[in-house]
Motif scaffolding. Structure first.
Motif, mmCIF file in Angstrom:
data_model
loop_
_atom_site.group_PDB
_atom_site.id
_atom_site.type_symbol
_atom_site.label_atom_id
_atom_site.label_comp_id
_atom_site.label_asym_id
_atom_site.label_seq_id
_atom_site.Cartn_x
_atom_site.Cartn_y
_atom_site.Cartn_z
ATOM 1 N N ARG A 96 0.829 -1.206 0.000
ATOM 2 C CA ARG A 96 0.000 0.000 0.000
ATOM 3 C C ARG A 96 0.860 1.250 0.000
ATOM 4 N N ARG A 127 -5.860 -5.266 -5.066
ATOM 5 C CA ARG A 127 -6.997 -5.541 -4.192
ATOM 6 C C ARG A 127 -8.074 -4.484 -4.333
ATOM 7 N N GLY A 128 -9.306 -4.906 -4.568
ATOM 8 C CA GLY A 128 -10.384 -3.961 -4.848
ATOM 9 C C GLY A 128 -10.673 -2.977 -3.731
ATOM 10 N N GLU A 129 -10.404 -3.386 -2.499
ATOM 11 C CA GLU A 129 -10.675 -2.502 -1.359
ATOM 12 C C GLU A 129 -9.730 -1.304 -1.334
ATOM 13 N N LEU A 130 -8.566 -1.463 -1.947
ATOM 14 C CA LEU A 130 -7.532 -0.425 -1.844
ATOM 15 C C LEU A 130 -7.749 0.665 -2.892
ATOM 16 N N LEU A 131 -8.829 1.410 -2.738
ATOM 17 C CA LEU A 131 -9.232 2.382 -3.745
ATOM 18 C C LEU A 131 -8.184 3.471 -3.959
ATOM 19 N N LYS A 132 -7.564 3.900 -2.864
ATOM 20 C CA LYS A 132 -6.557 4.955 -2.993
ATOM 21 C C LYS A 132 -5.373 4.456 -3.826
ATOM 22 N N LYS A 135 -6.452 4.364 -7.449
ATOM 23 C CA LYS A 135 -6.486 5.703 -8.054
ATOM 24 C C LYS A 135 -5.089 6.241 -8.310
ATOM 25 N N PRO A 167 -8.688 -4.431 -10.966
ATOM 26 C CA PRO A 167 -9.083 -4.476 -9.557
ATOM 27 C C PRO A 167 -9.560 -5.858 -9.140
#
Ligand SMILES: Cc1cc2nc3c(=O)[nH]c(=O)nc-3n(C[C@H](O)[C@H](O)[C@H](O)COP(=O)(O)O)c2cc1C
Lengths: 425, 177
Positions: A96, A127-132, A135, A167
């Protein structure tokens, strides 16, 4: 032993580092320009990465340069690079940092790696949850494409390379490389049998290399400074720096970029500020929940792939989870066992049934019930899962439990028939 | 087969075309297109599966097989705010379970339950990769097109309690937080 050098985290104080302008201000894309300007051949790049002793940072520690060498020498099929950014191993939070704060290092690494393995398309599976992260990486790709660093005829060199983000959608198993490939093809993430390995039959049945985010993000520095220079930063057979994480019951959880072969004592005492309170350290999991735990006294072992193996565990992702006295290891293991039951993809019977069986029996034990056959029952369930599944998720579920039994066996035995948890009540 | 009653907006359709162009086979676009469908329609209904399958030349039963494999796709409608509390290792060690239990009581729902006003769905989830800033809560907001997923890290029972109040306020006042 640390020279204080930082690579991926060297310029984090620059709030613009995640932009192309910020990255280039600190010499970013210099390694790509060098590769193109000096006409470094794919073979030469592979040689440097081999010399760097760059071990895979996704958990298994396979030498990156050697993996790339498994690709077929002559193929008329396209070759793919897949970046594993599924970061789902409990306790792990390092990729991340790279994607959010220094995404161009990953992009530059992808471009050089694609050149080295003759791939023209790279997918970054985030990982789809890691939107930041999604982006920031997508924006980095757009910026790089606008500058001619991605696409056709990169910087006039004649090289073509496309990079796309894919994603994920919530499934730990998709971090396993064959499952990741299935998921990229738009299918449920159920691993394929190996062999054939992805290097021969991978994404869309073409030769494919899967590498972790951190692994690839170190490639530009290696090309700029030489493989030998990277190797020299680490310990024997474990080149370079690595992003280490410490979480759990420490004063200052966080991430630090330090040499391979550092010790848990240094990480915890010198960087994470020691334990959070008066309680002593009971133990730690070295690199994500799949790794057998070590005792709070086993903190002077160099953290590298060989030494962790010798100690009966694994380096894994190098993100340590520290727990203090007073934590019941049976209750802790119950939570971990629950995770693997939840995440088993259901394809192989020993894993599908075994992970649930393990969880239910550890839960019984935590409630102070007797187990048929005592603790040997747990050992025998683990043995029936280990090695009997298509992918390593089964092993990942069994190994920590075996590790807890080995390190904290007395505490586990004290639960048998006690009527309640003797540690936490 | 019935004619699907829903369709992507023009913007979503544009996005769809960009996504599909990334892959040599249309089915490979299934995961990102399901995310797009969920953003458009709120959840992945049988009609949405049929629609997505039609767009990608994938039989609806295969779409369902995929959609049901992954936890991020809602196969049932969820509340506007999908509050997801991590209770895995590091969050477990630092109070994630207490936060989950507190929110269950505060919202009056169990795991995966939705409040009667349709505002909140509460769910216990696995590791969110926020271990260094544990405990963590992920909140999806169906009405936030810019940041449909946000992480709230370093939570306590008190801050999680305040987070719910702030979300409720956002809903009554309209607009984003
Ligand atoms: C169940 C399971 C989950 C995994 N999850 C991840 C992950 O989230 N990220 C990752 O990079 N590797 C993960 N791996 C390891 C990958 O299979 C693979 O070894 C790795 O991506 C290779 O890259 P590397 O050589 O650069 O480390 C996982 C493996 C297993 C068995």
């Amino acid at each position: 032993m640390s020279t204080g050098l930082k690579i991926l985290t060297a310029h984090l104080e620059d709030p613009e580092l995640h932009t192309l302008a910020g990255y280039e201000r600190h010499g970013g894309y210099g390694a790509l320009r060098k590769t193109l300007r000096e006409g470094l051949t794919p073979e030469k790049v592979q040689e440097e990465v081999k010399a760097a002793n760059l071990r895979g940072r996704g958990g298994a520690g396979f030498p990156a340069g050697i993996k790339w060498g498994f690709l077929p020498k002559n193929t008329d099929k396209p070759i793919y690079l897949c970046i594993n950014a599924d970061e789902g191993e409990p306790g792990t939070f390092k990729d991340r940092l790279i994607m959010e704060r220094n995404p161009h290092a990953l992009i530059e690494g992808c471009l050089i790696a694609c050149h080295a393995i003759k791939a023209k398309v790279c997918y970054i599976y985030i990982r789809g949850e890691l939107l930041k992260c999604i982006k920031h990486v997508e924006r980095a790709i757009e910026e790089a494409r606008a500058k001619g660093l991605i696409g056709k005829n990169i910087l006039g060199s004649g090289l073509d390379c496309e990079i796309h983000v894919h994603p994920g959608a919530g499934a730990y198993i998709c971090g396993e490389e064959m499952s990741l490939i299935e998921s990229l093809e738009g299918k449920p993430g159920q691993p394929r049998n190996k062999p054939p390995f992805p290097a021969s039959v991978g994404l869309f049945n073409c030769p494919t290399i899967v590498n972790n985010v951190e692994t690839i993000a170190y490639v530009p520095w290696i090309i700029q400074n030489s493989g030998q220079a990277f190797a020299d930063l680490g310990s024997e057979k474990n080149g370079g720096l690595k992003i280490w994480g410490v979480s759990g019951h420490v004063k200052r959880p966080g991430l630090w970029e330090l040499p391979m072969g550092i010790t848990a004592r240094q990480l915890i005492e010198d960087y994470a500020g020691g334990m959070r309170g008066p309680k002593k350290m009971k133990g730690y999991i070295p690199g994500g929940s799949s790794c057998p735990p070590l005792l709070g006294t086993e903190i002077d072992i160099p953290l590298d792939f060989e030494n962790m193996k010798k100690a009966g565990t694994m380096l894994g992702t190098g993100c340590l989870t520290v727990f203090e006295e007073g934590v019941c290891t049976v209750r802790f293991a119950q939570r971990i066992a629950h995770f693997y039951e939840h995440e088993s993809c259901g394809q192989c019977t020993p894993c599908r049934e075994g992970t649930g069986w393990l969880y239910r029996n550890i839960k019984k034990l935590e409630h102070g019930e007797q187990l048929d056959g005592g603790l040997d029952l747990l050992e025998s369930i683990c043995n029936r899962i280990m090695g009997n599944t298509i992918c390593a998720l089964g092993d990942a579920a069994a190994m920590p439990i075996q590790g807890f039994l080995r390190r904290f066996g007395d505490e586990w035995a004290a639960h048998l028939g006690a009527g309640r948890c003797p540690i936490q009540g | 087969m019935s004619v699907p009653s829903l369709a992507f907006s023009a913007t979503a359709m544009q996005r769809f075309e960009t996504i599909v162009a990334r892959y040599p086979h249309r089915q490979a676009a299934l995961l990102p297109v399901l995310h797009l469908a969920q953003a458009e329609f709120g959840w992945i209904s049988p009609e949405a599966m049929e629609y997505v399958g039609g767009l990608l030349d994938v039989p609806p039963v295969k779409v369902q097989h995929v959609a049901s494999f992954y936890t991020m796709y809602n196969l049932k409608p969820v509340g506007r705010f999908h509050v997801q509390v991590c209770t895995n290792t590091s969050c477990w060690l630092t109070g994630g379970v207490e936060i989950l239990e507190h929110l269950k009581a505060k919202l009056g729902v169990g795991n995966k339950g939705t409040t009667a006003d349709g505002l909140f769905t509460l769910e216990e989830v696995e590791c969110l990769a926020s271990c260094g800033t544990a405990p963590a809560i992920q909140v999806n907001d169906l009405k936030d097109s810019e940041w449909p997923i946000r992480y709230h890290e370093g939570q306590t029972v008190a801050s999680a309690d305040a987070l719910i109040d702030a979300l409720r306020k956002r809903a009554t006042e309209g607009g984003a937080a």
